[in-house]
Scaffold this active site. Sequence first.
Site, PDB file in Angstrom:
ATOM      1  N   LYS A 162       3.218  10.120  -0.055  1.00  0.00           N
ATOM      2  CA  LYS A 162       2.388  10.625   1.051  1.00  0.00           C
ATOM      3  C   LYS A 162       3.156  11.504   2.034  1.00  0.00           C
ATOM      4  O   LYS A 162       2.849  11.510   3.231  1.00  0.00           O
ATOM      5  CB  LYS A 162       1.705   9.464   1.776  1.00  0.00           C
ATOM      6  N   GLY A 188       0.543  14.627  -2.752  1.00  0.00           N
ATOM      7  CA  GLY A 188      -0.914  14.643  -2.760  1.00  0.00           C
ATOM      8  C   GLY A 188      -1.435  13.437  -3.508  1.00  0.00           C
ATOM      9  O   GLY A 188      -0.671  12.714  -4.150  1.00  0.00           O
ATOM     10  N   GLY A 242      -4.834  -4.223  -3.700  1.00  0.00           N
ATOM     11  CA  GLY A 242      -5.386  -3.232  -4.602  1.00  0.00           C
ATOM     12  C   GLY A 242      -4.535  -1.981  -4.668  1.00  0.00           C
ATOM     13  O   GLY A 242      -3.706  -1.724  -3.801  1.00  0.00           O
ATOM     14  N   HIS A 243      -4.694  -1.222  -5.740  1.00  0.00           N
ATOM     15  CA  HIS A 243      -4.076   0.092  -5.798  1.00  0.00           C
ATOM     16  C   HIS A 243      -5.052   1.057  -6.457  1.00  0.00           C
ATOM     17  O   HIS A 243      -5.882   0.668  -7.266  1.00  0.00           O
ATOM     18  CB  HIS A 243      -2.732   0.072  -6.539  1.00  0.00           C
ATOM     19  N   GLY A 295       5.814  12.057  -3.509  1.00  0.00           N
ATOM     20  CA  GLY A 295       4.380  12.292  -3.624  1.00  0.00           C
ATOM     21  C   GLY A 295       3.935  13.345  -2.627  1.00  0.00           C
ATOM     22  O   GLY A 295       4.208  13.224  -1.433  1.00  0.00           O
ATOM     23  N   ASP A 323       0.823  -1.218   0.000  1.00  0.00           N
ATOM     24  CA  ASP A 323       0.000   0.000   0.000  1.00  0.00           C
ATOM     25  C   ASP A 323       0.853   1.263   0.000  1.00  0.00           C
ATOM     26  O   ASP A 323       0.434   2.307   0.503  1.00  0.00           O
ATOM     27  CB  ASP A 323      -0.950   0.020   1.207  1.00  0.00           C
ATOM     28  N   GLU A 324       2.043   1.186  -0.603  1.00  0.00           N
ATOM     29  CA  GLU A 324       2.947   2.340  -0.585  1.00  0.00           C
ATOM     30  C   GLU A 324       2.607   3.384  -1.644  1.00  0.00           C
ATOM     31  O   GLU A 324       3.126   4.501  -1.596  1.00  0.00           O
ATOM     32  CB  GLU A 324       4.406   1.891  -0.806  1.00  0.00           C
ATOM     33  N   GLY A 325       1.785   3.036  -2.611  1.00  0.00           N
ATOM     34  CA  GLY A 325       1.483   3.965  -3.697  1.00  0.00           C
ATOM     35  C   GLY A 325       2.159   3.577  -4.993  1.00  0.00           C
ATOM     36  O   GLY A 325       2.527   4.441  -5.787  1.00  0.00           O
ATOM     37  N   THR A 381       2.955 -13.021   1.982  1.00  0.00           N
ATOM     38  CA  THR A 381       2.129 -13.496   0.882  1.00  0.00           C
ATOM     39  C   THR A 381       2.723 -14.798   0.356  1.00  0.00           C
ATOM     40  O   THR A 381       3.716 -15.299   0.891  1.00  0.00           O
ATOM     41  CB  THR A 381       2.029 -12.419  -0.210  1.00  0.00           C
ATOM     42  N   ARG A 388      -5.836  -0.011   8.077  1.00  0.00           N
ATOM     43  CA  ARG A 388      -4.438  -0.430   8.104  1.00  0.00           C
ATOM     44  C   ARG A 388      -3.799  -0.063   9.435  1.00  0.00           C
ATOM     45  O   ARG A 388      -4.149   0.945  10.047  1.00  0.00           O
ATOM     46  CB  ARG A 388      -3.674   0.233   6.957  1.00  0.00           C
TER      47      ARG A 388
END
Length: 438
Positions: free
Chosen positions: A330, A414, A40-41, A412, A13-15, A238, A304
Amino acid sequence: MPAIVIIGAQWGDEGKGKATDLLGSRIDYVVKFNGGNNAGHTVVVGDEKYALHLLPSGILTGGVTPVIANGVVVDLDVLFQELDGLIARGVDVSRLKISSNAHVITHYHRTIDKVTERFLGKRQIGTTGRGIGPTYADKINRVGIRIQDLFDENILRQKVEGALDQKNHLLVKVYNRRAIGLDEIVDDLLSYAERLRPMVVDSSLLLHQALEDGKYVLFEGGQATMLDVDHGTYPFVTSSSSTSGGAATGSGIGPNRIDRVIGIVKAYTTRVGSGPFPTELFDEWGEFLRERGFEFGTTTGRPRRTGWYDAPIARYTARVNGVTDFVLTKLDTLTGIERIPVCVAYDVDGVRHDEVPASQSDFHHAKPIYEEFPGWTEDISGARRFEDLPKNAQDYTHALERMSGARISAIGVGPARDEIVVRHDLVGEAPSPADASR
């Protein structure tokens, strides 16, 4: 031309989708090489937000060929739900290619995943229950169903029958569940075959030819390094290889074709599911990061776990992947925090560890040693050059860069696709080893 790998450098979930999208206009192929629809992303295009779980994010960029390679496990129902959803919103999905060797998630894989997790009780791993692990287990046990099997009913029926002999014994005798019917599974899988057929290719050959023809190929890793089955926080991992090495085995290209490895790190840390997390916060700061950063799973919707930035984790993932560049995401989430803690080492039973402990037990007992950095209050979402950032935000970035094992080439600021500061070109010539590890 180079092959570029994008890897999550924390617990997911890092982007990664945003980083992939940043490169999209210069990339010819985007390849998903591991995992399935368990991660997901979200990609924001203009006023539109797209949540993708199985499809490569490159499917949203015109002219790019998205590829689901052999290392992926494919839930066909999810695949066509996502495709139909994009078609309804006017997205051209005709370029999608899928490896004939990719394995297929079936109803019995999802069932086994869910009942096994419930059976484990307090010892559960925290899977998404989408059948990913059982499908990879069948792959290793040589009883899996591949995409190509859907085009020969006799082969498909034989393989499903062999798999169900074992699965039904487990479901009935151990978990006290009903047996799953052979025809139920075979008919379901066959129903997808004709729509699937035009997409299916030898993805190894396709990608080899693309690289030979001078095309830019981007490999998009699912999950993240700390969830890798070999190099993550085992057993809370995973079931696939989510490091840069997995790009070669999961797609069929030679490892010497990989030119750059881009690691994606948040300016803080998050994790979903069970497992050790040294910097995890249980106070108001944890809730602050969760709410400000919208830290709820794209796939599951569950909150999370949140914590401060962990520099030893970043160094570890840089080493394991051969990271040439980091993308820091972020950073804007930290705006308004007066003093920002960063984990620089661990205390394990009174002994300082500057690197991630190799011992699982030691890592479970690791307590973060923090260094604090002054924060900033200015809105940074409009920054497009590094010099536009407040001095304290620049200093924070420089500090993370020094501690993390590779240069930070983009930041990042935004959620929108254009809210990013690019410090170094991510597609051109790779940095020298000295520059990459400074």
